[in-house]
Design an enzyme around this catalytic site. Structure first.
Site, PDB file in Angstrom:
ATOM      1  N   GLU A   1       0.879  -1.154   0.000  1.00 12.40           N
ATOM      2  CA  GLU A   1       0.000   0.000   0.000  1.00 12.40           C
ATOM      3  C   GLU A   1       0.927   1.217   0.000  1.00 12.40           C
ATOM      4  O   GLU A   1       1.801   1.309   0.864  1.00 12.40           O
ATOM      5  CB  GLU A   1      -0.837  -0.041   1.279  1.00 12.40           C
ATOM      6  CG  GLU A   1      -2.000   0.891   1.247  1.00 12.40           C
ATOM      7  CD  GLU A   1      -2.773   0.874   2.560  1.00 12.40           C
ATOM      8  OE1 GLU A   1      -2.675  -0.111   3.322  1.00 12.40           O
ATOM      9  OE2 GLU A   1      -3.453   1.875   2.803  1.00 12.40           O
TER      10      GLU A   1
ATOM     11  N   LYS B   1       4.534   0.864   9.406  1.00 16.54           N
ATOM     12  CA  LYS B   1       4.698   2.126   8.688  1.00 16.54           C
ATOM     13  C   LYS B   1       4.138   3.291   9.480  1.00 16.54           C
ATOM     14  O   LYS B   1       4.706   4.375   9.495  1.00 16.54           O
ATOM     15  CB  LYS B   1       3.967   2.040   7.340  1.00 16.54           C
ATOM     16  CG  LYS B   1       4.782   1.369   6.261  1.00 16.54           C
ATOM     17  CD  LYS B   1       4.023   1.349   4.953  1.00 16.54           C
ATOM     18  CE  LYS B   1       3.024   0.210   4.936  1.00 16.54           C
ATOM     19  NZ  LYS B   1       2.400  -0.029   3.640  1.00 16.54           N
TER      20      LYS B   1
ATOM     21  N   ARG C   1       4.548 -12.913   9.890  1.00 17.46           N
ATOM     22  CA  ARG C   1       5.313 -11.679   9.744  1.00 17.46           C
ATOM     23  C   ARG C   1       6.711 -11.837  10.305  1.00 17.46           C
ATOM     24  O   ARG C   1       6.910 -12.580  11.266  1.00 17.46           O
ATOM     25  CB  ARG C   1       4.651 -10.567  10.572  1.00 17.46           C
ATOM     26  CG  ARG C   1       3.602  -9.852   9.842  1.00 17.46           C
ATOM     27  CD  ARG C   1       2.983  -8.757  10.673  1.00 17.46           C
ATOM     28  NE  ARG C   1       1.941  -8.185   9.850  1.00 17.46           N
ATOM     29  CZ  ARG C   1       2.066  -7.058   9.146  1.00 17.46           C
ATOM     30  NH1 ARG C   1       3.137  -6.322   9.263  1.00 17.46           N
ATOM     31  NH2 ARG C   1       1.094  -6.660   8.371  1.00 17.46           N
TER      32      ARG C   1
END
Ligand code: ATP
Ligand code: MG
Length: 569
Positions: A44, A280, A270
């Protein structure tokens, strides 16, 4: 690397397990997977990529490479709120820097908005989606909980024709944000909350960086993602474990839409590092509040920060290989990342000498103006790296910490009245100190022994140690930045406030360093081992040949290798 060229044994032993690679190999062997393996990396564009994304990049691009397939880069740009062209550019640069090339042009979910809108109409017409006029808060209330089923919206059973008209009106901008949404009609009593009539389109009166003002309805992540995979012919849609519960929805949509292919979603754990944040949103705060000097500050766990810190792409790829790919995540020791770069630089970085905190030495039996050009290997065990020239002069610099007026036996450096070897040069003996009014030592006077180049003193006295040095007249002044971990606590991601746990000493600037002449002339991003001091890189932006600025990549000592050999890594 393809499966034809098998990695060297040393590399293999370092490789962590990759369950997805094994799984795809089995699918190919059993005939379940016949065509090309197609993966995608779907960031994204709302921030810079970090080390966790590097794991996802290495996985997706790595699988495509390994199986001779393709990997696409697709910007998952369904939320115009936080997205920006700057991030699109940095993400592309990071993927390239890591050494990967995506198949064809970079793609954008937003370029499928027309198709996705058509898919939404398809669901409406099939009675599988409806326009809901509950507010977002009401939708949340009606959704139920993990233990209680949800309740049907009063708009759930409206006529498909009415929903179509309303959805088209939403798309024309006739509704305010939050007054209506499009929901898939699945099952409000499902044990999986993701299947309780998920919102698939919402109103956002916001211009989009790719589509401008064209749209005021935007698809949800779940609605856009799988369909984009299908449009692109992705075979293996790999995401992290938090999307596991979305897989039934992913499959439901693929089943009920006229999509051109049938991708399958796979999840992996992850990658998280201790002493590091991989979010982020949290990293953005450090940037916005000027805690760090931008997204590519060398202390940041962003790919651009790690690059500026001096890591090589190979070291990141090796690190990801070592970490492996699994479904049960753990926290990876940051020392393992340091191990990966040290391993790389130990082999590839040329050696040089640099004094960070200088103390002047005057060699009193050396004639003023006399210059002797000594040589030293570019690398101790790589002849291909040639030799470097080291001018030795009457005045040189050594580290302040390498001299004491008095010291015990453990101190293997220069002491008044004792001998030490100058690295790659002669043995010197200190005989005097010069102090300023404050009593600080400003100069040390020494004798050198001309018979000690590559030989011990003939009188049998052994020098106590070897110290590095740089000619005061022929060396170059440099600025050196020594970085330490940005966080001093092991799990900063767990803190409510990102600013908690910051290491106040994560940056030390040494403005008055001295480097040997050749080191001052290297190109930006050249990596060197400053002997006895650490691995350094000529800063990507601030360094210019002749005006040296170096960042410390990592110290010489490896803590992870020790942990590993203890067997508890
Ligand atoms: P963040 O929480 O930092 O915003 P994200 O998952 O929202 O991360 P995306 O841009 O959506 O960021 O991520 C792109 C891809 O990278 C996704 O497939 C995601 O699963 C993967 N990814 C993100 N973080 C990690 C991580 N720590 N380890 C492995 N993969 C990750
Ligand atoms: Mg995300």
């Amino acid at each position: 690397m393809s499966h034809q060229d098998v990695p060297a044994a040393s590399e293999q032993s370092k490789a962590g397990n990759n369950f997805l690679r094994n799984l795809i190999a089995e699918q190919i062997a059993s005939g379940e997977q016949t065509g090309e393996v197609v993966t995608r990396f779907p960031p994204e564009p709302n921030g810079y990529l970090h080390i966790g994304h590097a794991a996802s990049i290495c996985l997706n691009f790595g699988l495509a490479e390994y199986f001779g397939g393709r990997c696409r880069l697709r910007f998952d740009d369904t939320n115009p709120d936080a997205e920006d062209q700057e991030y699109i550019d940095s993400i592309q640069a990071d993927v390239h820097w890591l050494g990967f090339e995506w198949d064809g042009e970079a793609r954008f979910t937003s370029s499928y908005f027309d198709t996705l809108y058509g898919y939404a109409l398809h669901l409406i017409d099939a009675g599988l989606a409806y326009v809901d006029e509950l507010t977002p808060d009401q939708i949340r209330e009606y959704r139920g909980t993990l233990t209680e089923p949800g309740i049907n919206s009063p708009y759930r059973d409206r006529d498909p024709a009415e929903s179509r008209a309303l959805f088209e009106a939403m798309a024309r901008g006739e509704y305010a944000e939050g007054t209506a949404s499009l929901r898939a009609k699945i099952d409000m009593t499902s044990g999986n909350i993701n299947l309780r009539d998920p919102v698939i389109y919402r109103i956002r009166n916001k211009a989009h960086h790719q589509t401008g003002d064209k749209w005021c309805v935007y698809p949800s992540y779940d609605f856009a993602h799988g369909q984009s995979d299908a449009i692109e012919g992705v075979t293996h849609s790999i995401c992290t474990l938090e999307f596991e519960d979305h897989r039934p929805l992913y499959n439901w949509l693929i089943e009920h839409l006229p999509v051109p292919s049938r991708p399958v979603q796979y999840e992996f754990a992850r990658v998280n590092l201790n002493y590091t944040i991989t979010s982020k949103r949290k990293l953005r705060r450090l940037v916005d509040e000027n805690i760090v000097d931008g997204w590519d500050d060398p202390r940041m766990p962003t790919i651009s920060g790690i690059r500026r810190r001096g890591y090589t792409p190979e070291s990141i790829r090796n690190f990801c290989e070592m970490v492996g790919v699994s479904r049960s995540g753990g926290i990876v020791d940051a020392a393992m990342l340091e191990h990966a770069i040290r391993d790389d630089l130990n082999t590839h970085a040329a050696r040089a000498m640099c004094v960070l905190d200088p103390l002047k030495i005057v060699i009193t039996n050396w004639e003023a103006g006399q210059v002797e050009t000594l040589t030293a290997p570019g690398h101790p065990n790589r002849d291909d790296m040639g030799e470097r020239e080291l001018p030795l002069t009457r005045e040189i610099y050594i580290e302040k910490a390498d001299f004491r007026e008095e010291a015990n036996k453990k101190y293997k450096r220069l002491v008044l009245g004792k001998k030490v070897r100058l690295r790659n040069a002669y043995v010197i003996e200190a005989h005097d100190v010069v102090k300023n009014d404050a009593g600080e030592i400003v100069e040390v006077h020494c004798h050198y022994d001309p018979d000690t180049l590559g030989a011990n003193p003939v009188d049998g006295t052994k020098p106590k140690g070897v110290i590095h040095w740089v000619s005061a007249s022929h060396g170059r002044q440099a600025l050196v930045r020594v970085y330490d971990r940005l966080f001093s606590i092991e799990n900063p991601g767990r803190e409510d406030d990102v600013l908690d746990g910051l290491n106040p000493d994560s940056l030390s600037v040494y403005p008055d360093c001295w480097v040997e002449p050749a080191a001052a002339e290297v190109a930006p991003e050249t990596r060197l081992q400053f002997e006895r001091t650490g691995y350094f890189v000529a800063d990507r932006y601030d360094h210019a040949p002749g005006a040296p600025v170096f960042n410390r990549v990592v110290a010489l000592r490896d803590t992870w290798a020790k942990i590993e050999s203890r067997g508890d890594a």
